[in-house]
Enzyme design. Structure first.
Site, PDB file in Angstrom:
ATOM      1  N   HIS A  41      -3.710  -6.616  -4.855  1.00 25.04           N
ATOM      2  CA  HIS A  41      -3.153  -5.319  -4.116  1.00 25.04           C
ATOM      3  C   HIS A  41      -3.560  -5.557  -2.617  1.00 25.04           C
ATOM      4  CE1 HIS A  41      -1.021  -1.567  -4.213  1.00 25.04           C
ATOM      5  NE2 HIS A  41      -1.433  -1.096  -5.302  1.00 25.04           N
ATOM      6  N   ALA A  42      -2.968  -4.711  -1.971  1.00 26.46           N
ATOM      7  CA  ALA A  42      -3.391  -4.545  -0.201  1.00 26.46           C
ATOM      8  C   ALA A  42      -4.670  -4.231  -0.212  1.00 26.46           C
ATOM      9  CB  ALA A  42      -2.226  -3.572   0.159  1.00 26.46           C
ATOM     10  N   SER A  43      -5.315  -4.604   0.849  1.00 21.78           N
ATOM     11  CA  SER A  43      -6.662  -4.669   0.818  1.00 21.78           C
ATOM     12  C   SER A  43      -7.135  -3.049   0.939  1.00 21.78           C
ATOM     13  CB  SER A  43      -7.351  -5.399   1.691  1.00 21.78           C
ATOM     14  OG  SER A  43      -6.681  -5.231   3.304  1.00 21.78           O
ATOM     15  N   GLU A  97      13.191  -2.861  11.451  1.00 25.30           N
ATOM     16  CA  GLU A  97      12.683  -1.900  10.230  1.00 25.30           C
ATOM     17  C   GLU A  97      11.537  -1.011  11.021  1.00 25.30           C
ATOM     18  OE1 GLU A  97      11.039  -1.429   5.832  1.00 25.30           O
ATOM     19  OE2 GLU A  97      10.460  -3.263   7.002  1.00 25.30           O
ATOM     20  N   CYS A 143      10.352   1.347   2.320  1.00 25.07           N
ATOM     21  CA  CYS A 143      11.280   0.333   2.581  1.00 25.07           C
ATOM     22  C   CYS A 143      12.989   0.868   2.383  1.00 25.07           C
ATOM     23  CB  CYS A 143      11.196  -1.049   1.527  1.00 25.07           C
ATOM     24  SG  CYS A 143      11.225  -0.709  -0.071  1.00 25.07           S
ATOM     25  N   GLU A 202      10.912  -8.019  -3.143  1.00 21.24           N
ATOM     26  CA  GLU A 202      11.685  -6.643  -2.801  1.00 21.24           C
ATOM     27  C   GLU A 202      10.807  -6.726  -1.322  1.00 21.24           C
ATOM     28  OE1 GLU A 202      11.934  -3.722  -1.400  1.00 21.24           O
ATOM     29  OE2 GLU A 202      10.459  -2.689  -2.802  1.00 21.24           O
ATOM     30  N   LEU A 203      11.526  -6.790  -0.246  1.00 21.12           N
ATOM     31  CA  LEU A 203      10.953  -6.842   1.165  1.00 21.12           C
ATOM     32  C   LEU A 203      11.633  -5.738   1.845  1.00 21.12           C
ATOM     33  CD1 LEU A 203      11.569 -10.539   1.833  1.00 21.12           C
ATOM     34  CD2 LEU A 203       9.610  -9.697   0.627  1.00 21.12           C
ATOM     35  N   GLY A 251       6.660  -6.412  -0.093  1.00 19.12           N
ATOM     36  CA  GLY A 251       5.816  -6.368   1.180  1.00 19.12           C
ATOM     37  C   GLY A 251       6.766  -6.753   2.338  1.00 19.12           C
ATOM     38  N   TRP A 288       0.877  -1.247   0.065  1.00 22.51           N
ATOM     39  CA  TRP A 288      -0.092   0.039   0.102  1.00 22.51           C
ATOM     40  C   TRP A 288       0.795   1.146   0.100  1.00 22.51           C
ATOM     41  CZ3 TRP A 288       2.160   2.498   4.027  1.00 22.51           C
ATOM     42  CH2 TRP A 288       2.245   1.680   5.231  1.00 22.51           C
ATOM     43  N   ASN A 289       2.182   1.357   0.398  1.00 25.74           N
ATOM     44  CA  ASN A 289       2.858   2.519   0.654  1.00 25.74           C
ATOM     45  C   ASN A 289       3.087   3.267  -0.630  1.00 25.74           C
ATOM     46  OD1 ASN A 289       4.725   0.369  -0.050  1.00 25.74           O
ATOM     47  ND2 ASN A 289       6.391   1.321   1.082  1.00 25.74           N
TER      48      ASN A 289
END
Length: 452
Positions: free
Chosen positions: A155-157, A356, A262, A228-229, A206, A130-131
């Site tokens: 996608h993110a909800s 993080e 991130c 990609e975390l 995510g 979502w970011n």
């Protein structure tokens, strides 16, 4: 299942979305597979032409799409507009360079002719966060669709409105039916998608937990994956740095998107001889940031995307203070909003160093020497990127091999650029997006050998 889209600034409901039934989901998967048969044969010139149109549609509707981003996840509106513009840029980039990237590579062997060709592989399933709800989709979709694959988006909800608008971009641009499809599904449906014969690869941006789960599924079904975390980027300030320039960049590097990135600088490792000057100027600059309604142009720091994210950040702040960190600015949290916060004298063993921190929290870390600064930087399970500030750029370039991260920026914040490969190491993931490497992730590098 119903999904609620809620404005994190005022808590008001924006929209409601209904998940696909099992039958509807399976039909979309079948449609994607069928679309691939025709899309892969579409001339590259037509595919790049459609991508160019998609970029123009983004520019023509920048205010509309930016507003959806801001309403759904709280990004300051000026940054939301910039995100849409960047998506248009990545469309232009691949429209211009796809022919070059996908060209046959001649290889001299004992054959009469031998070369490598780059063929599409099928449907690629994207699980996105979502970011940066538009950018992270387009940096996957632009090269992946243009190389002849079809795409599915989960996608993110909390940003399903953004997901619908993204699908709309491709439809308006004239992409054939089912080349790109948005899936309104719960994450519990991920395995049913990954296991489907149509899906040949998975890309996820995510959390570490989400990445581990998807990687296991990809391994179970023997399918290509790209992850990609998270990250905990260090921002190293050497004693010969231009402190004013470093502070100005550091504020952007930490507070952009209210700290929800991130690749944001999170650990500020400063040589002790300039530590006090850097920290005092950083605190002053952070205290002058304008917080508030993200829909207003003057706002620089908005709410976090969800209350649980703000609560988690507050726990990390308090635990770090309990372990000896010094609160220099901020420290308060209410609902989705978390004050820009600065902690001094942060050390390994504190959450602000080890974990993080996804929000407007800056950790100030003192180093006695350059060697210690790089050792502290490497003391992390993450590996996305490092920034180094110094006037001696030649020396900084010579020190690039000390960094195991996927990116090393000198006198600049770590950022993604369509022209450069992007990705991490260690638990920050694997694989590369963007540039030529991003297009090569989801193609079949096929050897062709001819003997006459």
């Amino acid at each position: 299942m119903k999904f609620q889209s809620k404005n994190p600034y005022d808590g008001k409901n924006i929209a409601e979305y209904t998940s696909l039934t099992s039958e509807e989901l399976n039909q979309k998967l079948e449609d994607s597979s069928e679309a691939f048969k025709h899309w892969r044969k579409t001339p590259l010139s037509e595919r790049t032409g459609l991508l160019k149109k998609a970029g123009q549609i983004l520019r023509d509707n920048v205010d509309e799409y930016a507003e959806v981003i801001t309403l759904e996840m709280g990004k300051p509106i000026s940054e939301s507009r910039s995100e849409i513009e960047k998506c248009a840029w990545v469309c232009d980039y691949y429209a211009e360079h796809a022919e070059e990237f996908l060209a046959h590579e001649e290889v001299k062997t004992d054959a009469s002719k031998s070369y490598v060709r780059h063929d599409p592989i099928g449907t690629v399933f994207a699980v996105m966060p979502w970011n940066f709800p538009f950018w992270q989709v387009f940096r996957f979709a632009a090269p992946t669709l243009t190389s002849g694959n079809t795409g599915l988006l989960k996608h993110a909800s909390n940003v399903f409105g953004c997901a619908e608008k993204i699908e709309e971009v491709f439809i308006k641009a004239g992409y054939p039916k089912a080349v790109f499809q948005n899936l309104i599904i719960h994450h519990d449906e991920t395995e049913s998608v990954v296991s489907h014969d149509a899906v040949k690869a998975i890309t996820l941006t995510g959390s570490e937990r989400a990445g581990s789960s998807v990687a296991q599924l990809a391994g179970k079904y023997i399918k290509k994956s790209l992850l990609e975390l998270g990250g905990s980027n260090s921002f190293i300030v050497l004693d010969d740095a231009d402190i004013n320039q470093a502070v100005e960049t550091a504020i952007k590097a930490r507070m952009m998107n209210s700290g929800q990135s991130c690749i944001a600088a999170k650990r500020f490792i400063v040589i002790d001889s300039v530590y006090d000057e850097f920290v005092s100027k950083f605190v002053k600059a952070a205290s002058e940031l304008k917080s508030g309604n993200p829909s207003l142009d003057k706002t620089q720091v908005g709410p976090l995307a969800r209350k649980d994210l703000a609560v988690e950040l507050q726990k990390q702040v308090q635990k770090s203070i309990e372990k000896g960190a010094e609160l220099l600015l901020g420290g308060k949290q209410e609902e989705c909003f978390h004050e820009p916060t600065i902690l001094g004298n942060v050390r390994p063993g504190m959450p602000a160093f080890d974990e993080e921190t996804f929000g407007p929290l800056a950790a100030m870390i003192k180093a006695k020497t350059i060697d210690e600064a790089f050792e502290l930087s490497e003391n992390s399970k993450f590996g996305l990127g490092v920034s180094v500030f110094t006037k001696n750029t030649q020396k900084a370039m010579e020190m690039a091999d000390r960094v195991s991260d996927g990116a090393y920026f000198i006198n600049e914040l770590v950022k993604s650029d369509p022209r450069l490969p992007f990705g991490g190491t260690k638990i920050s993931g694997y694989g590369r997006e963007l540039a030529r490497e991003g297009m090569m992730e989801f193609v079949n590098k096929k050897t062709v050998y001819v003997k006459v």
